[in-house]
Each structure stands twice: as structure tokens, then as C-alpha cells.
Design an enzyme around this catalytic site. Structure first.
Site, PDB file in Angstrom:
ATOM      1  N   ASP A  59     -10.158   0.651  -5.189  1.00  0.00           N
ATOM      2  CA  ASP A  59      -8.852   2.027  -5.198  1.00  0.00           C
ATOM      3  C   ASP A  59     -10.518   2.627  -4.089  1.00  0.00           C
ATOM      4  O   ASP A  59     -11.259   1.824  -4.004  1.00  0.00           O
ATOM      5  CB  ASP A  59      -9.707   3.328  -6.339  1.00  0.00           C
ATOM      6  CG  ASP A  59      -9.054   4.456  -6.257  1.00  0.00           C
ATOM      7  OD1 ASP A  59      -8.136   4.288  -6.050  1.00  0.00           O
ATOM      8  OD2 ASP A  59     -10.076   4.978  -6.443  1.00  0.00           O
ATOM      9  N   LYS A  65      -0.271   0.292  -7.426  1.00  0.00           N
ATOM     10  CA  LYS A  65      -1.244   0.384  -7.134  1.00  0.00           C
ATOM     11  C   LYS A  65      -0.996  -1.277  -7.915  1.00  0.00           C
ATOM     12  O   LYS A  65      -1.183  -2.160  -7.022  1.00  0.00           O
ATOM     13  CB  LYS A  65      -1.945   0.843  -7.681  1.00  0.00           C
ATOM     14  CG  LYS A  65      -2.827   2.225  -6.918  1.00  0.00           C
ATOM     15  CD  LYS A  65      -4.181   2.204  -7.272  1.00  0.00           C
ATOM     16  CE  LYS A  65      -4.583   3.863  -6.323  1.00  0.00           C
ATOM     17  NZ  LYS A  65      -5.653   4.041  -6.878  1.00  0.00           N
ATOM     18  N   SER A  86      -4.627   2.726  -2.047  1.00  0.00           N
ATOM     19  CA  SER A  86      -5.235   4.430  -2.150  1.00  0.00           C
ATOM     20  C   SER A  86      -3.589   5.513  -2.468  1.00  0.00           C
ATOM     21  O   SER A  86      -3.201   5.390  -2.539  1.00  0.00           O
ATOM     22  CB  SER A  86      -5.717   5.071  -1.318  1.00  0.00           C
ATOM     23  OG  SER A  86      -6.582   6.345  -1.373  1.00  0.00           O
ATOM     24  N   ASP A 127     -11.236   6.514  -3.160  1.00  0.00           N
ATOM     25  CA  ASP A 127     -11.405   8.039  -3.146  1.00  0.00           C
ATOM     26  C   ASP A 127     -12.252   8.126  -4.898  1.00  0.00           C
ATOM     27  O   ASP A 127     -11.857   7.326  -6.073  1.00  0.00           O
ATOM     28  CB  ASP A 127     -10.761   9.364  -3.811  1.00  0.00           C
ATOM     29  CG  ASP A 127      -9.701   9.494  -1.957  1.00  0.00           C
ATOM     30  OD1 ASP A 127      -9.872  10.494  -1.830  1.00  0.00           O
ATOM     31  OD2 ASP A 127      -9.223   8.827  -1.319  1.00  0.00           O
TER      32      ASP A 127
END
Length: 212
Positions: free
Chosen positions: A10, A145, A100, A12
Site C-alpha cells: 500500500d 489490490k 494505492s 498512503d
């Protein structure tokens, strides 16, 4: 050269210490940032559907000029140890991808600077040099994802057990569960419960002993 293993992380609050959408909202003032931050926090705890939360946050950004991207890139804080981690992954024959719920407009130049091999993120709608308050194309949610992890490993010919997924929130749960080594990185409780490894300190070098 055949890839030996795959890392999917990931971005952030994981690869970087910031939430990019909050940095963009900064240009609109403290009230806008506070609203965006509140929605982000609830989504990462699993209290809100990610796609709906993204749409709500993007509406706040309508009219922001795209010149904000340069300001955001300049203000990002990369998590400690990322450069060393990426270098070691490559030294051992691994491939690293960043996926992301944020935005390609920020992730792509950041990934190039960090020598990350693959990226996948949302794309921001832009008209006349301003954000439209919407995204363009499919939303990169938890399922996307996980699907990125699976498609990359199959394309690279890597066994599922030779994969690692690193994340911090509910949106990362599916890929963390799908990986051979699932890592909760300074994560919300909902993700910690699903992970094989829990990292408490924001330092990517702590991942090195757990490489698949």
C-alpha cells in the site's frame, strides 16, 4: 532474470507517512482537510465502503488546480527504510509493486524516484486544468489490490507463498489475506487481526527478516 518473489505494498500511511488526498485538501483550508481526514479514517477502520468514501472525499476537491500535484509531491514524507528495503528486494531478485487507493498522478513520479517496479492507483478527473471532483476508470479498492497481487504473481510465475503484501487499513485486508506473508504495518486493528506479521514502528527495514 526470473523474479524470485513479489512484494505488493500500500502507499498512503504505509510506503509514505501521509494521506495524499489530505495533502491535496490542504489547498482548500483546514476545514476541508479535517473533513477529508475524518472520512479517510473511518474508511480505513472498515466503517465505510471504500468506493463511497472515495467519491465523497473527491467531491471536496472539485475545482482544485492540477498545479497542486507539484506541491503534494514536494511535501510527501517517505517512510523510513523504504530506499534500503527496495534495494534489498532487488538485490535478492524480487519485484516490488505499489498499489494505492490514491492517485497515479502522485504515485507514478514517486515510484520512479523510489525504483518501484509496478504501480496501480486511481486516476483523477481533470477538466481545464482543474480537478472535476471525480475519478476516471475503475476504483482501486480492496478487491482491485488483491487482484493486482494475483495477476502480477501469475504473470511473473511466482508461487503464492513467495508473495508479501503490506498495508495499514481495511482496504488492504484482501491482499494481506491472499499473500504468502501478510503484513499489518502500523495498522488499524481490523487489519492486525488478519495479518501474519504485525509491524509497530514505521520503518520498512523491519520487513526485511520476513521477506518470502
Amino acid at each position: 532474470m526470473t523474479a524470485q518473489f513479489l512484494i505488493v505494498t500500500d502507499v498512503d500511511s504505509t510506503l509514505i507517512r501521509d494521506e495524499v488526498i489530505e495533502l491535496i485538501a490542504d489547498s482548500l483550508g483546514a476545514e476541508a482537510r479535517a473533513h477529508v481526514a475524518d472520512v479517510t479514517e473511518r474508511a480505513m477502520r472498515g466503517e465505510l465502503d471504500f468506493s463511497q468514501s472515495l467519491a465523497e472525499r473527491l467531491l471536496v476537491l472539485e475545482g482544485v488546480p492540477v498545479s497542486v500535484f507539484d506541491d503534494v509531491l514536494a511535501s510527501i514524507t517517505v517512510t523510513d527504510g523504504v530506499e534500503e528495503f527496495v534495494s534489498e528486494v532487488h538485490e535478492r531478485g524480487g519485484v516490488i509493486a505499489a498499489v494505492s487507493g490514491g492517485f497515479h498522478e502522485i504515485l507514478d513520479p514517486l515510484a520512479a524516484r523510489l525504483s518501484i517496479d509496478h504501480t496501480r492507483a486511481n486516476r483523477l478527473g481533470v477538466t481545464d486544468g482543474q480537478l472535476t471532483g471525480r475519478s476516471v476508470g475503475p476504483v482501486i479498492d480492496g478487491a482491485a489490490k488483491r487482484d493486482t497481487l494475483e495477476s502480477l504473481r501469475m504473470n511473473l510465475g511466482i508461487d503464492a507463498q513467495r508473495t508479501m503484501a503490506v498495508g495499514d487499513g481495511a482496504n488492504d485486508m484482501l491482499m494481506v489475506e491472499a499473500a504468502g506473508v501478510g503484513v499489518a504495518f502500523c495498522a488499524k486493528p481490523v487489519l492486525r487481526e488478519a495479518a501474519d506479521v504485525v509491524i509497530e514502528q514505521p520503518d520498512f527495514r523491519l520487513l526485511l527478516p520476513h521477506l518470502p
